[in-house]
Enzyme design. Structure first.
Site, PDB file in Angstrom:
ATOM      1  CB  CYS A  51      -0.900  -0.007   1.226  1.00 18.29           C
ATOM      2  SG  CYS A  51      -1.961   1.459   1.336  1.00 18.29           S
ATOM      3  CB  CYS A  54      -0.407   2.142   5.754  1.00 18.59           C
ATOM      4  SG  CYS A  54      -1.133   0.627   5.096  1.00 18.59           S
ATOM      5  CB  CYS A 100      -5.209  -0.627   2.333  1.00 16.29           C
ATOM      6  SG  CYS A 100      -3.966  -1.064   3.574  1.00 16.29           S
ATOM      7  CB  CYS A 103      -4.216   3.022   5.719  1.00 18.36           C
ATOM      8  SG  CYS A 103      -4.050   2.852   3.931  1.00 18.36           S
ATOM      9  CB  CYS A 120      -8.626  -3.171 -11.819  1.00 21.12           C
ATOM     10  SG  CYS A 120      -9.076  -4.294 -13.154  1.00 21.12           S
TER      11      CYS A 120
END
Length: 128
Positions: A51, A54, A100, A103, A120
């Site tokens: 990510c 984070c 995510c 976060c 995607c």
């Protein structure tokens, strides 16, 4: 099965200071980049995808495939609890948004297909 990640909480000012304008627009405002323009779309290197907000491990390169959609696509997350799915009915469509789990950053959408899920992702991920 992975453990539920500890949540990352930041103010919008903190997110803006940490992220590039494009990452902020995608991760925090749930926007997207134009298809076939992302740096990771044609990345075929072995590695992990984290990510951009984070640093949480999201996907492994072995789960990446070319779906033809113009964004990096993954069959499964690195761990079952790395991402969360949410119903998204914006723009008159019914889709599944992926965020995510750590976060809450917007990662993209998944679509049910013959091979399973097609995910995607956008500039919200970064390769390592």
């Amino acid at each position: 099965m992975g453990e539920v990640p500890e949540k990352v909480v930041r103010s919008e000012a903190e997110w803006r200071a940490q992220l590039t304008p494009e990452q902020y627009r995608i991760l925090r405002e749930k926007d997207t980049e134009r298809p076939f323009t992302g740096a990771l779309t044609q990345n075929h290197e072995t590695g992990n995808y984290h990510c951009a907000g984070c640093g949480a491990l999201l996907f492994m390169s072995g789960a990446k495939f070319d779906s033809g959609c113009g964004w990096p696509s993954f069959m499964i997350p690195a761990e079952s609890k790395a991402v969360e799915e949410h119903e998204d009915t914006t723009f008159g469509m019914r889709r599944v948004e992926v965020t995510c789990a750590k976060c809450g950053g917007h990662l993209g959408h998944v679509f049910r297909m013959g091979r399973g899920l097609r995910g995607c992702a956008t500039a919200s991920t970064r390769g390592r």
